[in-house]
Design a protein around this motif. Structure first.
Motif, PDB file in Angstrom:
ATOM      1  N   LYS A  27       0.843  -1.200   0.000  1.00 31.04           N
ATOM      2  CA  LYS A  27       0.000   0.000   0.000  1.00 31.04           C
ATOM      3  C   LYS A  27       0.879   1.251   0.000  1.00 31.04           C
ATOM      4  CE  LYS A  27      -3.259   2.476   2.908  1.00 31.04           C
ATOM      5  NZ  LYS A  27      -3.906   2.517   4.220  1.00 31.04           N
ATOM      6  N   ALA A  41       2.317   1.731  -3.402  1.00 31.61           N
ATOM      7  CA  ALA A  41       1.289   2.212  -4.332  1.00 31.61           C
ATOM      8  C   ALA A  41       1.022   3.693  -4.125  1.00 31.61           C
ATOM      9  CB  ALA A  41       0.002   1.406  -4.152  1.00 31.61           C
ATOM     10  N   GLU A  42       0.992   4.128  -2.875  1.00 29.99           N
ATOM     11  CA  GLU A  42       0.762   5.550  -2.597  1.00 29.99           C
ATOM     12  C   GLU A  42       1.923   6.389  -3.120  1.00 29.99           C
ATOM     13  OE1 GLU A  42      -0.004   5.542   1.605  1.00 29.99           O
ATOM     14  OE2 GLU A  42      -2.141   5.137   1.314  1.00 29.99           O
ATOM     15  N   ALA A  89      -8.741   6.700  -6.833  1.00 32.27           N
ATOM     16  CA  ALA A  89      -8.253   5.320  -6.747  1.00 32.27           C
ATOM     17  C   ALA A  89      -7.515   5.091  -5.434  1.00 32.27           C
ATOM     18  CB  ALA A  89      -7.344   5.009  -7.925  1.00 32.27           C
ATOM     19  N   THR A  90      -6.732   6.078  -5.008  1.00 31.19           N
ATOM     20  CA  THR A  90      -5.997   5.957  -3.749  1.00 31.19           C
ATOM     21  C   THR A  90      -6.952   5.878  -2.567  1.00 31.19           C
ATOM     22  OG1 THR A  90      -4.157   7.197  -4.708  1.00 31.19           O
ATOM     23  CG2 THR A  90      -4.196   7.013  -2.328  1.00 31.19           C
ATOM     24  N   LYS A 100      -9.967   4.660  -2.629  1.00 30.18           N
ATOM     25  CA  LYS A 100     -10.562   3.325  -2.663  1.00 30.18           C
ATOM     26  C   LYS A 100      -9.601   2.300  -2.074  1.00 30.18           C
ATOM     27  CE  LYS A 100     -13.613   4.107  -6.575  1.00 30.18           C
ATOM     28  NZ  LYS A 100     -13.915   3.783  -7.980  1.00 30.18           N
ATOM     29  N   LEU A 101      -8.325   2.439  -2.394  1.00 30.27           N
ATOM     30  CA  LEU A 101      -7.313   1.542  -1.848  1.00 30.27           C
ATOM     31  C   LEU A 101      -7.275   1.648  -0.330  1.00 30.27           C
ATOM     32  CD1 LEU A 101      -4.918  -0.421  -2.304  1.00 30.27           C
ATOM     33  CD2 LEU A 101      -3.458   1.598  -2.499  1.00 30.27           C
ATOM     34  N   ASP A 102      -7.315   2.870   0.181  1.00 31.64           N
ATOM     35  CA  ASP A 102      -7.333   3.072   1.633  1.00 31.64           C
ATOM     36  C   ASP A 102      -8.547   2.398   2.260  1.00 31.64           C
ATOM     37  OD1 ASP A 102      -4.988   4.536   1.673  1.00 31.64           O
ATOM     38  OD2 ASP A 102      -6.005   6.484   1.642  1.00 31.64           O
ATOM     39  N   VAL A 119     -10.250  -0.170   1.221  1.00 30.62           N
ATOM     40  CA  VAL A 119     -10.142  -1.633   1.183  1.00 30.62           C
ATOM     41  C   VAL A 119      -9.155  -2.120   2.237  1.00 30.62           C
ATOM     42  CG1 VAL A 119      -9.355  -3.588  -0.219  1.00 30.62           C
ATOM     43  CG2 VAL A 119     -10.824  -1.839  -1.230  1.00 30.62           C
ATOM     44  N   THR A 120      -7.986  -1.525   2.299  1.00 27.13           N
ATOM     45  CA  THR A 120      -6.965  -2.010   3.217  1.00 27.13           C
ATOM     46  C   THR A 120      -7.336  -1.718   4.677  1.00 27.13           C
ATOM     47  OG1 THR A 120      -5.657   0.001   2.891  1.00 27.13           O
ATOM     48  CG2 THR A 120      -5.085  -1.923   1.559  1.00 27.13           C
TER      49      THR A 120
END
Length: 57
Positions: free
Chosen positions: A11, A14-15, A41-42, A44-46, A48-49
């Protein structure tokens, strides 16, 4: 290294890549729209994780 440590490491990478992409997008005409998509998108990633056990640490 545990699985969740690896997820958090990925993560973070990716950031970092997202920040680089936003920087590049800011240098081209119309790049603001691209930067906004990267932010979406970032986020959304946050989301999910953070739902994973041990996520968001």
């Amino acid at each position: 290294m545990g699985m969740f440590d690896k997820v958090n490491e990925m993560k973070d990478k990716a950031e970092g890549l997202a920040d680089q992409a936003k920087d590049m997008a800011s240098k081209v005409p119309g790049g603001e729209g691209i930067a906004e998509k990267i932010d979406e998108a970032t986020e959304k990633l946050d989301g999910v994780t953070d739902k994973l056990p041990g996520g968001g640490e």
